[in-house]
Write an enzyme that holds these catalytic residues in place. Structure first.
Site, PDB file in Angstrom:
ATOM      1  N   GLY A 147     -26.853  45.704  18.937  1.00  0.00           N
ATOM      2  CA  GLY A 147     -26.532  46.174  20.277  1.00  0.00           C
ATOM      3  C   GLY A 147     -27.043  45.215  21.335  1.00  0.00           C
ATOM      4  N   THR A 148     -28.213  44.622  21.095  1.00  0.00           N
ATOM      5  CA  THR A 148     -28.778  43.654  22.040  1.00  0.00           C
ATOM      6  C   THR A 148     -27.861  42.447  22.212  1.00  0.00           C
ATOM      7  OG1 THR A 148     -31.079  44.298  21.635  1.00  0.00           O
ATOM      8  CG2 THR A 148     -30.707  42.050  22.414  1.00  0.00           C
TER       9      THR A 148
ATOM     10  N   HIS B 182     -26.996  51.215  13.346  1.00  0.00           N
ATOM     11  CA  HIS B 182     -28.164  51.880  12.766  1.00  0.00           C
ATOM     12  C   HIS B 182     -28.593  53.135  13.506  1.00  0.00           C
ATOM     13  CE1 HIS B 182     -31.591  50.511  15.458  1.00  0.00           C
ATOM     14  NE2 HIS B 182     -30.601  49.764  15.896  1.00  0.00           N
TER      15      HIS B 182
ATOM     16  N   SER C 116     -23.985  50.492  18.283  1.00  0.00           N
ATOM     17  CA  SER C 116     -24.782  49.898  17.206  1.00  0.00           C
ATOM     18  C   SER C 116     -24.740  50.787  15.966  1.00  0.00           C
ATOM     19  CB  SER C 116     -26.223  49.713  17.663  1.00  0.00           C
ATOM     20  OG  SER C 116     -26.999  49.086  16.664  1.00  0.00           O
TER      21      SER C 116
ATOM     22  N   ASN D  29     -32.612  55.937  26.303  1.00  0.00           N
ATOM     23  CA  ASN D  29     -33.198  55.925  24.969  1.00  0.00           C
ATOM     24  C   ASN D  29     -34.580  56.574  24.887  1.00  0.00           C
ATOM     25  OD1 ASN D  29     -33.704  53.451  26.570  1.00  0.00           O
ATOM     26  ND2 ASN D  29     -35.106  52.951  24.921  1.00  0.00           N
TER      27      ASN D  29
ATOM     28  N   CYS E   5     -38.722  48.758  20.364  1.00  0.00           N
ATOM     29  CA  CYS E   5     -38.745  47.315  20.598  1.00  0.00           C
ATOM     30  C   CYS E   5     -39.807  46.896  21.603  1.00  0.00           C
ATOM     31  CB  CYS E   5     -37.373  46.829  21.049  1.00  0.00           C
ATOM     32  SG  CYS E   5     -36.678  47.779  22.376  1.00  0.00           S
TER      33      CYS E   5
ATOM     34  N   GLN F 117     -27.259  54.711  22.424  1.00  0.00           N
ATOM     35  CA  GLN F 117     -27.813  56.039  22.141  1.00  0.00           C
ATOM     36  C   GLN F 117     -26.774  57.148  22.281  1.00  0.00           C
ATOM     37  OE1 GLN F 117     -30.568  57.027  20.838  1.00  0.00           O
ATOM     38  NE2 GLN F 117     -31.807  55.172  20.927  1.00  0.00           N
TER      39      GLN F 117
END
Length: 380
Positions: free
Chosen positions: A71-72, A200, A198, A151, A323, A180
């Site tokens: 996602g980043t 995961h 994303s 998030n 993170c 999210q």
């Protein structure tokens, strides 16, 4: 003692069918999908199926979806690609004060490059100040980037109001970080130009993200190499990740599962607030928050100490975004909410999945009460 995993906003446990699919890809579909021979073509077909599955879920054309490493990375491609494309029209870019670091760090870098960066404040519920956005958006603005679901506290942004404002102007792209939100709340992609997701976060593999790019817009490439993923994310495709992501979306949360997850959140919130003094709920009401995130702050304790205390009983929660949770600095989200000083350091994020149970919630509430009491005695 069996673990109780309540850090699903950080990452989710991979679904078994997804894991089986990934193993199958490693065993039988290991060729490079760019290869011209039969084995390569077979892998490419599997990737096309995964792209179609995710595109169908988002109600977009499969050509509008590119896969990335996370996602980043998708946020970087979207934001930097957009501003590089539109810079001739202006240099103002707008985001909120509670974005994920993967957006805030990009904005910080773009500010050093000469862009005017504007951070819209939020109210006590973590909802963007629409009137402030109205007052700052103008003809010099080229990008608005806002997360759909926060998030750390789970607040849902009013995307339709935001997109309506943006669409009053030409040459502005709207980017939504939906990492999210994906699979948790419905998202209408009408009037949204770029959207990040994303794998995961929805019981898929790590190391795979995706970016929706509306077919009616163009962004510049920020990476160079081969022509995979339209040249936006060049390099050999992460076939197991992509195909695993597609498999996860096949089994994405049903309406009933989301209602159950939300019921767990409500159950734990009620148990904690009814049994522990000096506690505030930072997650807003159910109508304006995602079903899986509960953020609660306890007076006169440190959230980090509570996290490690619960860990000793095999209960896993977090203090915020994984993170940056190892940093000593107070969360920028908590700062933005103007939380009373006695609660600022005492917040924990508890996040649920379809794998959790009501029994786990009852046990967690009791252990939180026990550990909060112990920590307060020591700190006093």
């Amino acid at each position: 003692m069996k673990s109780i995993y309540l850090d699903n906003a950080s990452t989710t446990k991979i679904d078994f069918p997804v894991l089986e699919k990934i193993i199958e890809i490693h065993k039988s579909y290991y060729a490079n999908p760019s290869s011209l021979h039969r084995l390569g073509i077979e892998v490419e077909k599997q990737i096309k199926k995964a792209r179609q599955t995710i595109a169908d879920y988002l109600k977009i054309n499969k050509e509008e979806l590119i896969f990335t490493g996370s996602g980043t990375i998708a946020n970087n491609i979207a934001i930097q690609g957009a501003v590089n494309k539109l810079r001739k029209y202006g240099n103002k870019i707008i985001t909120s004060s509670i974005e994920h670091n993967s957006v805030l760090e990009i904005f910080k870098n773009l500010n050093k490059r000469g862009f005017e960066t504007v951070y819209i404040p939020v109210n006590k519920n973590g909802i963007i100040d629409i009137e402030k956005l109205k007052s700052v958006i103008d003809k010099k603005t080229i990008l608005v980037s806002v997360m759909a679901v926060n998030n750390e506290i789970g607040s849902i942004q009013p995307l339709e109001q935001i997109s309506s404002l943006v669409n009053n102007f030409k040459n502005i792209y709207l980017h939504i970080d939906a990492v999210q939100a994906f699979g948790k709340i419905p998202i209408n992609l009408d009037n949204i130009d770029l959207l990040t997701i994303s794998g995961h976060k929805v019981h898929g593999p790590k190391g795979i993200g995706a970016l929706y790019i509306d077919k009616n817009i163009l962004i510049n490439k920020i990476l160079y190499g081969s022509n995979q993923e339209g040249g936006y994310y060049p390099g050999t495709e992460n076939s197991p990740g992509i195909i695993g992501f597609g498999e996860a979306v096949k089994n994405i949360h049903s309406k009933e599962e989301l209602e159950f997850i939300n019921s767990l959140k409500i159950q734990l919130k009620n148990l904690i607030t009814e049994s522990i003094d000096d506690v505030i709920v930072l997650t807003p009401s159910d109508k304006i928050s995602a079903p899986h995130i509960l953020n609660i702050a306890f007076a006169n304790i440190k959230g980090e100490i509570l996290v490690h205390s619960l860990e000793r009983d095999n209960i896993y929660v977090s203090t915020g975004a994984a993170c940056h949770s190892k940093n000593d600095n107070l969360s920028h989200v908590i700062k933005a909410l103007n939380v009373s000083k006695k609660y600022q350091e005492g917040s924990i994020r508890i996040s649920f999945s379809k794998n959790n149970t009501k029994k786990e919630v009852t046990k967690t509430a009791a252990l939180i009460k026990k550990h909060v009491s112990k920590i307060r005695k020591v700190m006093r």
